[in-house]
Write an enzyme that holds these catalytic residues in place. Structure first.
Site, PDB file in Angstrom:
ATOM      1  N   GLU A  32       0.810  -1.211   0.000  1.00 46.05           N
ATOM      2  CA  GLU A  32       0.000   0.000   0.000  1.00 46.05           C
ATOM      3  C   GLU A  32       0.854   1.277   0.000  1.00 46.05           C
ATOM      4  O   GLU A  32       1.769   1.413   0.816  1.00 46.05           O
ATOM      5  CB  GLU A  32      -0.917  -0.008   1.228  1.00 46.05           C
ATOM      6  CG  GLU A  32      -1.811   1.198   1.358  1.00 46.05           C
ATOM      7  CD  GLU A  32      -2.832   1.271   0.250  1.00 46.05           C
ATOM      8  OE1 GLU A  32      -2.906   2.332  -0.411  1.00 46.05           O
ATOM      9  OE2 GLU A  32      -3.557   0.281   0.028  1.00 46.05           O
ATOM     10  N   ASP A  38       1.507  -0.160  -4.847  1.00 45.22           N
ATOM     11  CA  ASP A  38       0.279  -0.041  -5.628  1.00 45.22           C
ATOM     12  C   ASP A  38       0.093   1.363  -6.197  1.00 45.22           C
ATOM     13  O   ASP A  38      -0.273   1.523  -7.360  1.00 45.22           O
ATOM     14  CB  ASP A  38      -0.942  -0.470  -4.807  1.00 45.22           C
ATOM     15  CG  ASP A  38      -1.204   0.388  -3.579  1.00 45.22           C
ATOM     16  OD1 ASP A  38      -0.361   1.225  -3.231  1.00 45.22           O
ATOM     17  OD2 ASP A  38      -2.280   0.209  -2.951  1.00 45.22           O
ATOM     18  N   HIS A  39       0.341   2.394  -5.402  1.00 44.61           N
ATOM     19  CA  HIS A  39       0.118   3.755  -5.907  1.00 44.61           C
ATOM     20  C   HIS A  39       0.814   4.763  -5.006  1.00 44.61           C
ATOM     21  O   HIS A  39       1.423   4.423  -3.985  1.00 44.61           O
ATOM     22  CB  HIS A  39      -1.374   4.070  -6.015  1.00 44.61           C
ATOM     23  CG  HIS A  39      -2.126   3.943  -4.716  1.00 44.61           C
ATOM     24  ND1 HIS A  39      -2.008   4.850  -3.686  1.00 44.61           N
ATOM     25  CD2 HIS A  39      -3.020   3.015  -4.290  1.00 44.61           C
ATOM     26  CE1 HIS A  39      -2.781   4.505  -2.686  1.00 44.61           C
ATOM     27  NE2 HIS A  39      -3.405   3.381  -3.021  1.00 44.61           N
ATOM     28  N   HIS A  77      -1.157   3.959   4.317  1.00 38.03           N
ATOM     29  CA  HIS A  77      -2.177   4.593   3.484  1.00 38.03           C
ATOM     30  C   HIS A  77      -2.483   5.983   4.032  1.00 38.03           C
ATOM     31  O   HIS A  77      -2.636   6.157   5.240  1.00 38.03           O
ATOM     32  CB  HIS A  77      -3.452   3.734   3.478  1.00 38.03           C
ATOM     33  CG  HIS A  77      -4.488   4.144   2.477  1.00 38.03           C
ATOM     34  ND1 HIS A  77      -5.209   5.307   2.584  1.00 38.03           N
ATOM     35  CD2 HIS A  77      -4.913   3.535   1.340  1.00 38.03           C
ATOM     36  CE1 HIS A  77      -6.046   5.402   1.561  1.00 38.03           C
ATOM     37  NE2 HIS A  77      -5.877   4.345   0.789  1.00 38.03           N
ATOM     38  N   THR A  84      -6.033   1.312  -5.273  1.00 44.02           N
ATOM     39  CA  THR A  84      -5.508  -0.008  -4.930  1.00 44.02           C
ATOM     40  C   THR A  84      -6.139  -1.102  -5.784  1.00 44.02           C
ATOM     41  O   THR A  84      -5.456  -2.005  -6.277  1.00 44.02           O
ATOM     42  CB  THR A  84      -5.741  -0.308  -3.439  1.00 44.02           C
ATOM     43  OG1 THR A  84      -5.020   0.651  -2.657  1.00 44.02           O
ATOM     44  CG2 THR A  84      -5.272  -1.707  -3.071  1.00 44.02           C
TER      45      THR A  84
END
Length: 663
Positions: free
Chosen positions: A286, A516-517, A456, A334
């Site tokens: 994450e 993921d990002h 996150h 995600t």
């Protein structure tokens, strides 16, 4: 405030209604208020078209108010309430854009259907705080001004009973203004649809393009009407588009599909099936940006690494690490990263893929592993229906009985909500413990797809995690907390990985790990790491995530080519298929370990990355000086063709139709 006469006050409120609301739209459409956001290339024509659209709508509103109000007091109430409503709308759009990096559309309103109350509360507070820190509060200034004027002047009794002029000549003048507003409103829409005709944007609704070209208020009226009354998208594309999709997909079934340069992209034969029969743990990490790796600070002459254990792993011969790897996410974030990694296809960008476009007919990694006799497992630290995973994972080929989430982990006795929840998520050690149990369970081959969750945004203060590291006096704000979260994730991963070593569970396991990002940091945050940051480098920092393969006990140092080559999440399916000897039919992306060149793009910001350039598609600009404009235009057209084909596969449920046609 000095008392104004009726006529002056009434005229002032009308003027303020137009001026303030027209100025407020700039908060959405200009670079000044949107640093780090890819705005579309504009010109005088689009600027005028946008201005006309919003001016026309405001004229229509003010004339409607005049028609329906009998007294001036009522008219002032309507003007005041509408201005407040439009200011709230602009500020809300800024909240959305601040998080997603693009404009809101009613067609992706389902983004808010995810059940994560703690995350929602924290994000709301975090986004509001940052909007005010970055002076985005200007969006509510019009509301404050008209509200204050309305309160102060409506105390004057002369407005309480004063009636509007409803004589025939006056009403004809108002009607004429209404017609003028309607013409401007309609002309702007005609101008927008004329501009996008025969382009990617004709069949793909991109809100940021509409907002900047049609006007903010004008576009959202159009968007809302379309959302309410538009019928579901057609099952079939037109004949020409269908032929183009067939050509595109058939080319992907060849052993060596062509890249954007027209060169063949073949799998690396040296790495073919080197992991065949091994268990795979595919860990999607994450919000893990690549700049966290090898990042250290000198504090009083002592070097402190943010992620020392990961930095150590990168140096081992059993590790392959690519530092020029990019996320391919859209507004699904995600879940879009999952989709890209498991299918090799890019999300559309402006619609959450898991909500609208997933079906059981995609060729996916879990299906390919199942065909090879693997048992599949998934684990994630959110509720079972977050991003509809309880429905989507089985469609993608995962065994639904091995789908672990917040609720099932608690039922298994692995998760205590009171002590193992961080920012609303299941703490990462819980998910890692489940993976450990899976690896212990029997000697059958396993494909484990695991998500870490705690790293996150928003990076709220946590007493035992933030504000306790040596760099706290050097790095401030959200970036400081982000580094604290990352440091803690590094420690959690170390404890887990070293524990697997001690239990001798790594001998036949391969880890494929990637971010993921973006971590969601602003340009101001990242200036603490790079004072010279600009829009291009900001997007690179944001979308550059790590990719690594850990194969304990194997020497991978002789495999692969230049490990700085550009790669993306859509390349994972093809790469893993080659490494594990899977029978992949559709070769989307490239084999990461091959020497093939590729480009990769982020579907929401539409940044296109390659070894040689970075193109900002909305602005049609490139990060190379004196670049051949003809070549730039050629690449732009190739990009839009590729994106049109990719998106059409999703929109028209191409593989479902192929499956039904072959029955």
């Amino acid at each position: 405030m000095k008392k104004l006469n009726q006529k002056t006050y009434f005229l002032l409120m009308i003027i303020l209604f137009f001026v303030l609301n027209l100025l407020n739209r700039l908060v959405i459409t200009t670079e000044l208020f949107n640093p780090g956001m890819n705005l579309f290339k504009g010109n005088l024509q689009t600027t005028l078209n946008s201005f006309m659209g919003d001016s026309g709508l405001l004229v229509i509103l003010i004339t409607i108010f005049y028609f329906i109000a009998k007294k001036k007091r009522t008219f002032i109430y309507l003007v005041t309430l509408t201005t407040i409503g439009l200011s709230v709308m602009i500020f809300s759009l800024k909240v959305y854009a601040f998080y997603y990096g693009t404009a809101f559309s009613f067609f992706n309103a389902r983004t808010f259907s995810n059940s994560a109350p703690v995350l929602g509360q924290q994000l709301t507070f975090h986004l509001w705080k940052n909007l005010f820190i970055t002076a985005q509060y200007v969006a509510v200034i019009p509301a404050i001004i008209v509200f204050v004027l309305a309160i102060m002047e409506l105390k004057n009794r002369y407005l309480h009973q004063e009636r509007l002029d409803k004589t025939k000549p006056q009403m004809m003048r108002v009607l004429n203004f209404f017609v003028v507003g309607l013409i401007l409103f309609s002309w702007s829409q005609i101008g927008y649809f004329t501009e996008i005709k025969n382009t990617y944007y004709e069949s793909n609704r991109v809100a940021q393009k509409g907002v900047q070209t049609m006007g903010v208020y004008n576009y959202y009226i159009n968007d809302l009407v379309s959302f309410v009354f538009t019928k579901p998208e057609p099952i079939l594309a037109d004949e020409e588009l269908n032929e183009n999709i067939d050509i595109y997909v058939n080319e992907k079934t060849e052993n060596c599909p062509k890249n954007y340069l027209g060169e063949a992209t073949c799998n690396d034969l040296m790495t073919s099936s080197i992991f065949e029969g091994k268990t795979i743990v595919m860990l999607q990490m994450e919000s893990f940006n690549n700049y966290l790796l090898n990042l250290s600070f000198d504090v009083d002459g002592e070097i402190h690494e943010v992620m020392p254990y990961f930095n150590q792993l990168l140096k081992e011969e059993s590790t392959v690490y690519y530092n020029n790897f990019y996320s391919n996410i859209g507004v699904g974030k995600t879940s879009d990263a999952e989709f890209a990694s498991l299918t090799g296809l890019s999300p559309m960008g402006f619609i959450v893929t898991y909500f609208d476009y997933v079906n059981e007919y995609f060729e996916t990694l879990p299906k390919l592993f199942t065909d090879k006799g693997y048992e599949t497992y998934t684990v994630f630290g959110s509720t079972y229906n977050f991003y509809r995973r309880n429905e989507v994972y089985p469609m993608l080929g995962f065994n639904k009985d091995n789908n672990q989430n917040m609720e099932s982990l608690e039922a298994l006795g692995l998760y205590d909500p009171l002590t193992e929840t961080v920012n609303g998520w299941v703490d990462d050690p819980v998910a890692f413990e489940y993976v450990t149990n899976v690896l212990k369970d029997g000697d059958h081959k396993k494909f484990v797809f695991a998500l870490s969750t705690v790293l996150h945004t928003p990076y709220a203060d946590v007493e035992w995690m933030t504000g306790i590291n040596p760099w706290e006096n050097l790095i401030k704000g959200d970036l400081g907390n982000y580094l604290d979260y990352a440091h803690r994730f590094d420690q959690v991963f170390e404890d887990w990985y070293e524990g697997l070593k001690e239990e001798a569970l790594l001998d036949d396991v391969v880890f494929v790990m990637y971010g993921d990002h973006t971590g969601g940091l602003t340009m101001d945050d990242l200036r603490q790491l790079d004072p010279n940051i600009n829009l291009f480098s900001y997007q690179q920092y944001s979308h550059n995530v790590p990719f690594m393969i850990l194969a304990p006990g194997m020497d991978l140092s002789n495999y692969g080519v230049d490990r700085t080559m550009t790669r993306g999440q859509t390349d994972l399916k093809r790469t893993i298929s080659n490494l594990f000897g899977l029978d992949e039919k559709y070769h989307f992306g490239v084999d990461i370990l091959s020497g093939a060149k590729t480009w990769t793009y982020n579907a929401i910001t539409m940044d296109l990355f390659s070894d040689d350039f970075h193109i900002n598609m909305p602005n049609e600009s490139i990060n190379i000086n004196d670049y051949d404009p003809t070549l730039l235009e050629e690449y732009i057209q190739k990009f839009y063709h590729q994106k049109e084909m990719n998106d059409s596969i999703l929109r028209y449920h191409y593989f479902k139709l192929i499956n039904e046609a072959n029955k």
